[in-house]
Write a protein that holds these residues in place. Sequence first.
Motif, PDB file in Angstrom:
ATOM      1  N   ASP A   1      -8.143  -1.626   9.203  1.00  0.00           N
ATOM      2  CA  ASP A   1      -7.101  -2.571   9.589  1.00  0.00           C
ATOM      3  C   ASP A   1      -7.571  -3.991   9.352  1.00  0.00           C
ATOM      4  N   SER A   2      -6.664  -4.815   8.902  1.00  0.00           N
ATOM      5  CA  SER A   2      -6.934  -6.227   8.705  1.00  0.00           C
ATOM      6  C   SER A   2      -6.008  -7.014   9.607  1.00  0.00           C
ATOM      7  N   SER A   3      -6.388  -8.193   9.950  1.00  0.00           N
ATOM      8  CA  SER A   3      -5.583  -9.016  10.838  1.00  0.00           C
ATOM      9  C   SER A   3      -4.247  -9.375  10.207  1.00  0.00           C
ATOM     10  N   LEU A   4      -3.182  -9.263  10.997  1.00  0.00           N
ATOM     11  CA  LEU A   4      -1.864  -9.626  10.496  1.00  0.00           C
ATOM     12  C   LEU A   4      -1.718 -11.135  10.387  1.00  0.00           C
ATOM     13  N   ALA A   5      -2.693 -11.876  10.861  1.00  0.00           N
ATOM     14  CA  ALA A   5      -2.657 -13.329  10.724  1.00  0.00           C
ATOM     15  C   ALA A   5      -2.700 -13.732   9.257  1.00  0.00           C
ATOM     16  N   ASP A   6      -3.199 -12.843   8.420  1.00  0.00           N
ATOM     17  CA  ASP A   6      -3.259 -13.119   6.991  1.00  0.00           C
ATOM     18  C   ASP A   6      -1.910 -12.929   6.305  1.00  0.00           C
ATOM     19  N   ALA A   7      -0.899 -12.467   7.026  1.00  0.00           N
ATOM     20  CA  ALA A   7       0.406 -12.206   6.422  1.00  0.00           C
ATOM     21  C   ALA A   7       1.021 -13.462   5.825  1.00  0.00           C
ATOM     22  N   ASP A   8       0.593 -14.656   6.304  1.00  0.00           N
ATOM     23  CA  ASP A   8       1.140 -15.883   5.731  1.00  0.00           C
ATOM     24  C   ASP A   8       0.694 -16.089   4.290  1.00  0.00           C
ATOM     25  N   HIS A   9      -0.347 -15.400   3.849  1.00  0.00           N
ATOM     26  CA  HIS A   9      -0.778 -15.464   2.450  1.00  0.00           C
ATOM     27  C   HIS A   9       0.234 -14.765   1.532  1.00  0.00           C
ATOM     28  N   ILE A  10       1.007 -13.864   2.102  1.00  0.00           N
ATOM     29  CA  ILE A  10       1.926 -13.059   1.309  1.00  0.00           C
ATOM     30  C   ILE A  10       3.155 -13.863   0.903  1.00  0.00           C
ATOM     31  N   GLY A  11       3.709 -14.629   1.814  1.00  0.00           N
ATOM     32  CA  GLY A  11       4.905 -15.408   1.525  1.00  0.00           C
ATOM     33  C   GLY A  11       6.145 -14.712   2.046  1.00  0.00           C
ATOM     34  N   PRO A  12       7.322 -15.340   1.832  1.00  0.00           N
ATOM     35  CA  PRO A  12       8.561 -14.794   2.391  1.00  0.00           C
ATOM     36  C   PRO A  12       8.994 -13.475   1.761  1.00  0.00           C
ATOM     37  N   ASP A  13       8.707 -13.280   0.482  1.00  0.00           N
ATOM     38  CA  ASP A  13       9.059 -12.023  -0.191  1.00  0.00           C
ATOM     39  C   ASP A  13       7.824 -11.135  -0.179  1.00  0.00           C
ATOM     40  N   ALA A  14       7.813 -10.130   0.699  1.00  0.00           N
ATOM     41  CA  ALA A  14       6.637  -9.265   0.869  1.00  0.00           C
ATOM     42  C   ALA A  14       6.823  -7.915   0.193  1.00  0.00           C
ATOM     43  N   SER A  15       7.755  -7.824  -0.767  1.00  0.00           N
ATOM     44  CA  SER A  15       8.000  -6.532  -1.421  1.00  0.00           C
ATOM     45  C   SER A  15       6.810  -6.152  -2.304  1.00  0.00           C
TER      46      SER A  15
ATOM     47  N   ALA B   1      -0.579   2.668   0.801  1.00  0.00           N
ATOM     48  CA  ALA B   1       0.715   2.170   1.279  1.00  0.00           C
ATOM     49  C   ALA B   1       0.639   1.833   2.768  1.00  0.00           C
ATOM     50  N   ARG B   2       0.060   2.725   3.563  1.00  0.00           N
ATOM     51  CA  ARG B   2      -0.088   2.470   5.006  1.00  0.00           C
ATOM     52  C   ARG B   2      -0.933   1.216   5.254  1.00  0.00           C
ATOM     53  N   ALA B   3      -2.042   1.121   4.524  1.00  0.00           N
ATOM     54  CA  ALA B   3      -2.944  -0.017   4.701  1.00  0.00           C
ATOM     55  C   ALA B   3      -2.257  -1.332   4.327  1.00  0.00           C
ATOM     56  N   MET B   4      -1.453  -1.331   3.287  1.00  0.00           N
ATOM     57  CA  MET B   4      -0.756  -2.549   2.871  1.00  0.00           C
ATOM     58  C   MET B   4       0.371  -2.897   3.843  1.00  0.00           C
ATOM     59  N   GLU B   5       1.008  -1.880   4.429  1.00  0.00           N
ATOM     60  CA  GLU B   5       2.046  -2.149   5.440  1.00  0.00           C
ATOM     61  C   GLU B   5       1.425  -2.829   6.666  1.00  0.00           C
ATOM     62  N   THR B   6       0.224  -2.413   7.071  1.00  0.00           N
ATOM     63  CA  THR B   6      -0.425  -3.038   8.224  1.00  0.00           C
ATOM     64  C   THR B   6      -0.810  -4.488   7.931  1.00  0.00           C
ATOM     65  N   ARG B   7      -0.883  -4.829   6.661  1.00  0.00           N
ATOM     66  CA  ARG B   7      -1.228  -6.200   6.270  1.00  0.00           C
ATOM     67  C   ARG B   7       0.020  -7.059   6.051  1.00  0.00           C
ATOM     68  N   GLY B   8       1.208  -6.487   6.282  1.00  0.00           N
ATOM     69  CA  GLY B   8       2.425  -7.288   6.238  1.00  0.00           C
ATOM     70  C   GLY B   8       3.335  -7.077   5.047  1.00  0.00           C
ATOM     71  N   PHE B   9       3.002  -6.154   4.141  1.00  0.00           N
ATOM     72  CA  PHE B   9       3.853  -5.900   2.972  1.00  0.00           C
ATOM     73  C   PHE B   9       4.987  -4.929   3.317  1.00  0.00           C
ATOM     74  N   LYS B  10       6.089  -5.039   2.592  1.00  0.00           N
ATOM     75  CA  LYS B  10       7.180  -4.065   2.648  1.00  0.00           C
ATOM     76  C   LYS B  10       6.988  -3.170   1.424  1.00  0.00           C
ATOM     77  N   VAL B  11       6.464  -1.975   1.643  1.00  0.00           N
ATOM     78  CA  VAL B  11       5.966  -1.133   0.562  1.00  0.00           C
ATOM     79  C   VAL B  11       6.983  -0.102   0.084  1.00  0.00           C
ATOM     80  N   GLU B  12       7.087   0.008  -1.246  1.00  0.00           N
ATOM     81  CA  GLU B  12       7.788   1.107  -1.923  1.00  0.00           C
ATOM     82  C   GLU B  12       6.730   1.821  -2.745  1.00  0.00           C
TER      83      GLU B  12
END
Length: 191
Positions: A7-21, A36-47
């Motif tokens: 798990d990584s801190s969700l505080a880093d989600a601001d690096h992703i930007g508004p479009d997290a697809s 996919a699970r690991a990237m979702e925990t980091r704030g991405f919307k995964v397909e």
Amino acid sequence: MNELDHDSSLADADHIGPDASLLIVDDDGPFLRRLARAMETRGFKVETAESVAEGVAKSKSHPPKYAVVDLRLGDGNGLDVIEAIRQRRDDTRIIVLTGYGNIATAVTAVKLGAVDYLAKPADADDVYAALTQRAGEKAELPENPMSADRVRWEHIQRVYEMCERNVSETARRLNMHRRTLQRILAKRAPK
């Protein structure tokens, strides 16, 4: 604990930007689901997609802002997915994954618009860092670079795959005895 489940801190989600697809394309089902699970925990919307056809279809219907694409897929080449993404969206940050380090393929992937090239097994932290790296940032050097034996083994595997797993043709191209090649192929990859 698996490297991908870290798990990584969700505080880093601001690096992703508004479009997290994020589209992840890989035919290794367990690896795909863990990443996919690991990237979702980091704030991405995964397909996810497990084939070139599925990856191309998802790229056309919902072009992602981020993509992680395996080069070798059961039904073709991941470069086709990269091209499909680029036809719809030119700002996608694309990371290419492969089990076979190959400079020519890396160059082609970069020309098509990939921003990084990671060797499998890449962990979630490496993938996240590559996806969120800002322009001008330099990637850190690996702590444990591949050994000379591992580089040799990777080269042999790449040629073997290029020869469609034909041992005789691979041995001819590598200028080595067929039995020697068979022994090398039967062993596990060196560290």
